[in-house]
Design an enzyme around this catalytic site. Structure first.
Site, short mmCIF file in Angstrom:
data_model
loop_
_atom_site.label_atom_id
_atom_site.label_comp_id
_atom_site.label_asym_id
_atom_site.label_seq_id
_atom_site.Cartn_x
_atom_site.Cartn_y
_atom_site.Cartn_z
N ARG A 17 42.35 74.12 7.84
CA ARG A 17 43.06 74.00 6.60
C ARG A 17 44.49 73.50 6.89
NH1 ARG A 17 42.92 79.39 7.85
NH2 ARG A 17 45.17 80.51 7.35
N ARG A 18 45.12 73.73 7.99
CA ARG A 18 46.47 73.27 8.27
C ARG A 18 46.67 71.96 8.90
NH1 ARG A 18 48.70 76.70 5.56
NH2 ARG A 18 48.78 78.93 6.32
N LYS A 97 45.67 75.86 21.49
CA LYS A 97 45.92 76.35 22.36
C LYS A 97 45.10 77.94 22.40
CE LYS A 97 47.30 79.52 20.37
NZ LYS A 97 46.59 80.41 19.15
N ARG A 165 38.84 86.51 17.87
CA ARG A 165 39.89 87.07 18.77
C ARG A 165 39.53 88.26 19.28
NH1 ARG A 165 41.31 84.01 14.75
NH2 ARG A 165 42.98 82.52 14.85
N1 LIG Z 1 47.98 76.45 16.23
C1 LIG Z 1 47.96 77.32 15.23
O1 LIG Z 1 48.83 77.71 14.51
C2 LIG Z 1 46.74 78.24 15.44
C3 LIG Z 1 46.52 79.19 14.18
C4 LIG Z 1 45.07 79.96 14.23
C5 LIG Z 1 44.15 79.54 15.22
N2 LIG Z 1 44.65 78.70 16.20
C6 LIG Z 1 43.61 78.40 17.40
O2 LIG Z 1 42.50 77.59 16.68
C7 LIG Z 1 41.25 78.04 17.40
C8 LIG Z 1 40.33 78.16 16.14
O3 LIG Z 1 40.83 79.79 15.62
P1 LIG Z 1 40.65 79.94 14.13
O4 LIG Z 1 41.06 81.51 13.90
O5 LIG Z 1 40.49 78.91 13.13
O6 LIG Z 1 38.68 80.20 14.44
P2 LIG Z 1 37.55 80.48 13.41
O7 LIG Z 1 37.83 80.23 11.96
O8 LIG Z 1 36.80 81.57 13.84
O9 LIG Z 1 36.78 79.08 13.79
C9 LIG Z 1 36.24 78.83 15.10
C10 LIG Z 1 35.05 77.67 14.69
O10 LIG Z 1 34.54 77.55 15.91
C11 LIG Z 1 33.21 77.21 15.93
N3 LIG Z 1 32.40 77.87 16.99
C12 LIG Z 1 31.81 77.12 17.95
N4 LIG Z 1 31.10 78.13 18.85
C13 LIG Z 1 31.53 79.50 18.08
C14 LIG Z 1 30.97 80.80 18.49
N5 LIG Z 1 30.25 81.30 19.49
N6 LIG Z 1 31.48 81.63 17.68
C15 LIG Z 1 32.37 81.61 16.67
N7 LIG Z 1 32.86 80.11 16.11
C16 LIG Z 1 32.26 79.36 16.99
C17 LIG Z 1 32.70 77.61 14.34
O11 LIG Z 1 32.51 76.22 13.99
P3 LIG Z 1 30.92 75.68 13.46
O12 LIG Z 1 30.24 77.12 13.21
O13 LIG Z 1 31.37 75.01 12.28
O14 LIG Z 1 30.48 75.16 14.52
C18 LIG Z 1 33.99 78.18 13.90
O15 LIG Z 1 34.24 77.82 12.61
C19 LIG Z 1 41.68 79.11 18.49
O16 LIG Z 1 41.67 78.42 19.53
C20 LIG Z 1 43.05 79.50 17.85
O17 LIG Z 1 43.74 79.96 19.11
C21 LIG Z 1 45.73 78.02 16.33
#
Ligand SMILES: NC(=O)c1ccc[n+]([C@@H]2O[C@H](COP(=O)([O-])OP(=O)(O)OC[C@H]3O[C@@H](n4cnc5c(N)ncnc54)[C@H](OP(=O)(O)O)[C@@H]3O)[C@@H](O)[C@H]2O)c1
Length: 328
Positions: A17-18, A97, A165
């Protein structure tokens, strides 16, 4: 050489979303597709965000010749695997990251990136913001005299039990998730490798660190104390103390459009306004465009990512070492 990047996203992560608005706002980027492990999720995400194509399976997106670059917002444990797969498929990669949980994996990525002439960059948005540049200009320009101590941290109240996490198999834990911010910032300020690290963690029953405190000591004696935790309300902080003064940095990891630094010297406080991005993450995408399309040096190099992974790994190794436990 193309003049635009055609992007695909691997996964329907919350952080999209960002990044989706940022890719759209960036001058030389077009968002073409999103892939999910699940067809319905890909379609729902594409509909919600008005993305032209929904693809089932990450590998299928990587096989598409009409995609130049991918954004990887997968759980931490998946970053190396899919970065390598993307590079081998000829894509440039902006990966969330931490890029890797082991410095040797960054080496593998660097070898593959060189072989395939791909740009790979770890996504640390704050590195692209004017606030960070101003802090480094002040500190490295001697505004504080010799830097002696860096105090920094990041907390938020993690609530969802199913959150990636909290899953050790997926690279969960506070240090990897948010501790990477104060650690990378401290390293930037110190501008060198630490010569000693000490870490201590509060572990969950699932085996991830929900609170992490770290100490880094750099050559010359500068120290950084860092804190990362999932059990306190959202807060970020950074203070730099030097022989001649102190600098307080508001919102160091996610600066707003206007932030005011406080520089204290000889008892007087100078307030320094820094204008940042109206929309966060756009600069990160535009700098990535420049590295791919113009051959500019990446803001976060793979060499830096390797150092980050090495420092975070060393902090974890220290936290697992029980030899410093207080005698009971
Ligand atoms: N830069 C920033 O400010 C920032 C902020 C938040 C997070 N992050 C980083 O972004 C990444 C994602 O964080 P998030 O909080 O957005 O994660 P999230 O909502 O849990 O999403 C992770 C995505 O990964 C996919 N996925 C693939 N294998 C998976 C598994 N075994 N279990 C769960 N999901 C799996 C899923 O997509 P599908 O099911 O659609 O394939 C899921 O939607 C992390 O590395 C985090 O450190 C960065």
């Amino acid at each position: 050489m193309p003049d635009h990047l055609r992007w695909g996203i691997l996964g329907t992560a919350r952080i999209n979303r960002r990044l989706i608005p940022a890719i759209r706002a960036a001058r030389r980027s077009d968002l073409m597709a999103v892939a999910s492990r699940n067809r319905e999720r890909a379609e729902a995400h594409a509909l919600e965000w008005d993305i032209p194509r929904a693809i089932e399976g990450y590998q299928r997106l990587l096989a598409d010749p009409a995609i130049d670059a991918v954004y990887i917002p997968l759980p931490n444990s998946e970053h190396v695997k899919w970065t390598l797969a993307a590079v081998e498929a000829g894509k440039h990669v902006l990966c969330e990251k931490p890029l890797a949980l082991d410095p040797l994996d960054v080496d593998r990525i660097a070898v593959a990136a060189r072989a395939h002439q791909a740009s790979v960059e770890e996504g640390f948005m704050y590195r692209h913001e004017p606030l960070t540049a101003k802090v480094l200009e002040l500190v490295h320009g001697g505004a504080l005299g010799a830097v002696r101590a860096i105090v920094s941290g990041f907390t938020f109240a993690q609530s969802g039990a199913g959150d990636v996490r909290l899953n050790p198999e997926l690279g969960g834990g506070a240090l990897w998730d948010i501790g990477c911010y104060p650690v990378t910032y401290a390293r930037l300020i110190a501008d060198r490798d630490p010569k000693m690290v000490f870490g201590s963690a509060q572990w969950t029953s699932t085996g991830v660190d929900e609170e992490f405190v770290g100490l880094l000591r750099f050559p010359g004696g500068t120290t950084a104390t860092i804190y990362a935790g999932f059990r306190a309300a959202y807060r970020t902080w950074l203070e730099v103390l030097g022989s001649d003064g102190a600098l307080t940095v508001p919102n160091p990891f996610r600066p707003g459009p206007l932030e005011t630094l406080e520089l204290e010297r000889l008892g007087a406080v100078e307030r320094i306004d820094v204008h940042g991005s109206a929309e966060i993450f756009v600069r990160q995408v535009e700098h990535f465009e420049a590295s791919v399309l113009d051959g500019a040096a990446p803001v976060v190099s793979l060499a830096e990512s390797r150092r980050t992974a090495a420092t975070l790994s060393a902090l974890y190794a220290s936290a697992r070492d029980t030899s410093a436990l207080y005698p009971q």
